[in-house]
Design an enzyme around this catalytic site. Structure first.
Site, PDB file in Angstrom:
ATOM      1  N   LYS A 174      53.825  24.239  -4.564  1.00  0.00           N
ATOM      2  CA  LYS A 174      53.991  22.917  -3.972  1.00  0.00           C
ATOM      3  C   LYS A 174      54.816  22.972  -2.693  1.00  0.00           C
ATOM      4  CE  LYS A 174      54.986  21.451  -8.071  1.00  0.00           C
ATOM      5  NZ  LYS A 174      55.530  20.691  -9.181  1.00  0.00           N
ATOM      6  N   ARG A 207      51.191  33.037 -14.296  1.00  0.00           N
ATOM      7  CA  ARG A 207      50.860  32.078 -13.249  1.00  0.00           C
ATOM      8  C   ARG A 207      49.547  32.516 -12.611  1.00  0.00           C
ATOM      9  NH1 ARG A 207      53.746  28.555  -9.945  1.00  0.00           N
ATOM     10  NH2 ARG A 207      55.382  28.626 -11.499  1.00  0.00           N
ATOM     11  N   GLU A 237      56.957  18.968 -12.291  1.00  0.00           N
ATOM     12  CA  GLU A 237      58.039  18.382 -11.508  1.00  0.00           C
ATOM     13  C   GLU A 237      57.388  17.497 -10.450  1.00  0.00           C
ATOM     14  OE1 GLU A 237      60.674  21.133  -9.490  1.00  0.00           O
ATOM     15  OE2 GLU A 237      61.794  19.463  -8.605  1.00  0.00           O
TER      16      GLU A 237
HETATM   17  P1  ATP Z   1      55.011  25.168  -7.858  1.00  0.00           P
HETATM   18  O1  ATP Z   1      55.592  26.458  -7.405  1.00  0.00           O
HETATM   19  O2  ATP Z   1      53.627  24.970  -7.441  1.00  0.00           O
HETATM   20  O3  ATP Z   1      55.890  23.991  -7.577  1.00  0.00           O
HETATM   21  P2  ATP Z   1      55.932  24.927 -10.514  1.00  0.00           P
HETATM   22  O4  ATP Z   1      55.780  25.855 -11.671  1.00  0.00           O
HETATM   23  O5  ATP Z   1      57.285  24.750  -9.948  1.00  0.00           O
HETATM   24  O6  ATP Z   1      54.897  25.347  -9.426  1.00  0.00           O
HETATM   25  P3  ATP Z   1      55.700  22.592 -12.054  1.00  0.00           P
HETATM   26  O7  ATP Z   1      55.434  21.209 -11.615  1.00  0.00           O
HETATM   27  O8  ATP Z   1      57.038  22.916 -12.568  1.00  0.00           O
HETATM   28  O9  ATP Z   1      55.348  23.526 -10.857  1.00  0.00           O
HETATM   29  O10 ATP Z   1      54.577  23.065 -13.078  1.00  0.00           O
HETATM   30  C1  ATP Z   1      54.168  22.360 -14.219  1.00  0.00           C
HETATM   31  C2  ATP Z   1      53.552  23.346 -15.169  1.00  0.00           C
HETATM   32  O11 ATP Z   1      52.427  23.972 -14.563  1.00  0.00           O
HETATM   33  C3  ATP Z   1      54.515  24.435 -15.546  1.00  0.00           C
HETATM   34  O12 ATP Z   1      54.419  24.685 -16.923  1.00  0.00           O
HETATM   35  C4  ATP Z   1      54.058  25.613 -14.742  1.00  0.00           C
HETATM   36  O13 ATP Z   1      54.378  26.791 -15.389  1.00  0.00           O
HETATM   37  C5  ATP Z   1      52.550  25.372 -14.631  1.00  0.00           C
HETATM   38  N1  ATP Z   1      52.009  25.993 -13.409  1.00  0.00           N
HETATM   39  C6  ATP Z   1      52.402  25.769 -12.135  1.00  0.00           C
HETATM   40  N2  ATP Z   1      51.730  26.551 -11.277  1.00  0.00           N
HETATM   41  C7  ATP Z   1      50.864  27.293 -12.021  1.00  0.00           C
HETATM   42  C8  ATP Z   1      49.894  28.307 -11.723  1.00  0.00           C
HETATM   43  N3  ATP Z   1      49.671  28.719 -10.472  1.00  0.00           N
HETATM   44  N4  ATP Z   1      49.200  28.838 -12.741  1.00  0.00           N
HETATM   45  C9  ATP Z   1      49.430  28.432 -14.009  1.00  0.00           C
HETATM   46  N5  ATP Z   1      50.313  27.503 -14.353  1.00  0.00           N
HETATM   47  C10 ATP Z   1      51.045  26.927 -13.383  1.00  0.00           C
HETATM   48 MG    MG Z   2      58.999  23.936 -10.085  1.00  0.00          MG
END
Ligand code: ATP
Ligand code: MG
Length: 560
Positions: free
Chosen positions: A272, A262, A35
């Site tokens: 983020k 995660r 995202e």
């Molecule tokens: P954040 O909470 O940091 O915003 P998010 O999952 O909302 O994390 P996205 O941009 O949606 O962030 O993530 C893109 C991809 O990366 C998704 O498939 C997510 O599952 C993966 N991802 C994000 N954070 C992690 C993590 N800490 N470990 C492994 N994979 C991750």
């Molecule tokens: Mg997200």
């Protein structure tokens, strides 16, 4: 086999099983779906290496898909940063795609769902909808708007799209089952009204699809075969499948969502939202501050793409959440830089050393090996003169036999140079040593082949010639948080654990060969650690970031 290796394979097992039960290999397709609401962090590196790694392994396309359904939080700057980071990590995507590319298709499908009695417009507030949801042990109750006629729903949904209503006035919900044991199946939201311009579609839309409605359908439209996401989406899988059931055609690939854990890392946060808070509250200087666990922060700090990939592959993909020690990441970068970083001399905590029997005004340029581990790295010249800096901690007036550095009456070799002997020292009124007087043995020059040059002394010290050294800004970093798991305390906010001493700025003195170094060039300051040139450097002043120290604390931990 370690736990990590076993779990690394579980994703591959899923694919291998599908292949052996007849799924065509040429139909494999993956995606990485960030995202664009922030910069990528080290947790994303796991997901990037997983998806792009599978692409490489099976020779399959991998899409870079921006999950851009929330214009309130998303920006072009983030899209650009994400592309830069994935590219820098060394991966190539097949297609650059956006969930917003599918807004029209999603809308058309939503209309189909309404026509099929599978979706309805609800006109209650978010609060009321929430109270009707029930609990995991108590059924939810139907909305009074659940049985609106198809015509009424179509008209309202169309008016929502046209901008006739305010935010929160209506939502579109899937009509599933308010008594489902999976709370997510209790008539989940598909659309909400948001009068916010979108970074790509601008004001074309004022209704935006929800994640669940968007993600699986985007996977389907792109014909992604395996859609890997993190564990918090495990319960969403049923809904992912339900939405696919409404649109899939037999002849097409039906995407499969599977989950992995995660990654969390010690002494930092990887969310983020939290990283944005650090930026907005100016705890750090920006998303690429070298203390940030972002890809761009690590890069600015001197981490290589290779080290980050190796790290992600080493920790692998797990089924259960745990906290990965950041010192493992430091181990990866140290291992990489040890091979590639040229060696140079820099003194960070200087004390003056005068060689009393060295001729006044004389200077000589000594040969110094650029990287003893790399035969092709060659030599450079370093200037030597009567007045030098050495590190304060490399001299003691008196010390026991285990102190292999300089002490009064003792000898050491100056790296690439001569053997010196400390004769006396001068102190200021407070008793601090401000100058050390030494004599040198003119025949002991390194590499000169004389008997004296081959003489072994216990210690070798790095040094710089005062007259030639470049005074530079050196930024030393410590962990951004004092606590191992700053965001996992129930009663305390992660911001309470910010380390107030995470950045220390000092003046260091580096050898003159560094004058021509460029931003991102990285060096080993001998006996100290790895340092790179920061983008804040100017023609007048070099700025260095400390990447990592030489000491291998992680290996020590392993030996315990
Ligand atoms: P954040 O909470 O940091 O915003 P998010 O999952 O909302 O994390 P996205 O941009 O949606 O962030 O993530 C893109 C991809 O990366 C998704 O498939 C997510 O599952 C993966 N991802 C994000 N954070 C992690 C993590 N800490 N470990 C492994 N994979 C991750
Ligand atoms: Mg997200």
């Amino acid at each position: 086999m370690s736990e990590e290796e076993k779990s690394l394979n579980f994703i591959e097992h899923i694919i291998e099983d599908d292949l052996s039960s007849g799924f065509p290999k040429d139909k494999l397709r993956f995606r990485f779906p960030p995202e664009p609401n922030g910069y990528l962090h080290i947790g994303h590196a796991s997901s990037i290496c997983l998806n792009f790694g599978l692409g490489l392994r099976y020779n399959s396309p991998v899409n870079l898909r921006f999950d851009d359904t929330n214009p309130a939080k998303e920006e072009q700057e983030y899209v650009d940063a994400i592309k830069r980071d994935v590219d820098w990590l060394g991966f190539s995507w097949d297609a650059e795609v956006y969930a917003s590319d599918y807004f029209q298709q999603l809308y058309d499908w939503a209309v189909e769902l309404i026509k099929n009695g599978k979706a309805y417009v609800d006109s209650q507030s978010a609060e009321v909808i929430a109270t009707q949801k029930g609990t995991p042990t108590q059924d939810g109750e139907n909305s009074p708007f659940r049985d609106r006629t198809v015509e009424e729903n179509l008209a309202l949904f169309s008016e929502m799209k046209e901008g006739k209503y305010k935010e929160g006035e209506h939502v579109l919900r899937a009509k599933i089952d308010m008594t489902s044991s999976n709370m997510l199946m209790r008539d989940p939201l598909m659309y909400r009204i948001l009068h916010k311009p979108h970074h790509r579609t601008n004001t074309d839309w004022c209704i935006y699809p929800m994640y669940d409605w968007t993600h699986g359908e985007s996977d389907y439209l792109e014909q992604v075969s395996h859609s890997f996401c993190t564990l918090e989406f495990a319960m969403h899988r049923e809904l992912y499948d339900w939405f696919l059931d409404q649109v899939t055609v037999d002849t097409k690939v039906r995407p499969k969502q599977r989950e992995f854990a995660r990654r969390n890392f010690s002494h930092t946060v990887v969310s983020k939202r939290k990283l944005l808070q650090l930026v907005e509250e100016e705890v750090v200087t920006g998303w690429d501050d070298p203390r940030m666990p972002t890809i761009s922060g690590l890069r600015r700090k001197g981490y290589t793409a290779n080290a980050i990939r190796n790290f992600a592959n080493t920790i692998g993909i797990a089924k259960r959440e745990n906290v990965v020690d950041v010192s493992l990441l430091e181990f990866s970068i140290r291992e990489d830089l040890n091979k590639i970083a040229p060696r140079v001399m820099a003194v960070l905590n200087p004390v003056k050393l005068v060689i009393t029997n060295y001729p006044d005004g004389e200077e000589e340029w000594l040969d110094a090996e650029n990287n003893p581990g790399d035969d092709n790295a060659g030599y450079r010249k370093v200037p030597f003169s009567k007045e030098l800096y050495i590190e304060k901690e490399d001299f003691k007036e008196e010390a026991n036999k285990k102190f292999f550095r300089l002490k009064l009456g003792g000898e050491v070799r100056l790296k690439n140079g001569y053997i010196i002997k400390a004769e006396s020292c001068t102190k200021d009124a407070e008793g601090n040593i401000i100058e050390i007087q030494c004599t040198y043995d003119p025949k002991s020059k390194s590499g000169s082949g004389t008997e004296e040059s081959l003489r072994k002394v216990k210690g070798t010290l790095h040094w710089v010639s005062i007259k030639h050294a470049i005074a530079s800004e050196v930024r030393l970093y410590d962990r951004l948080f004092n606590d191992e798991t700053p965001d996992q305390h129930k009663d305390k906010d992660f911001m309470e654990f910010v380390n107030p001493e995470s950045l220390k700025v000092i003046t260091g003195f580096v050898e003159p060969s560094l004058k021509t170094a460029k931003v991102e060039d990285i060096f080993q300051f001998q006996r100290i650690g790895y340092f790179n040139i920061d983008k804040d450097s100017t023609a007048e002043k070099l700025v260095f970031n400390k990447t990592v120290g030489l000491r291998d604390t992680w290996a020590k931990l392993q030996q315990k």
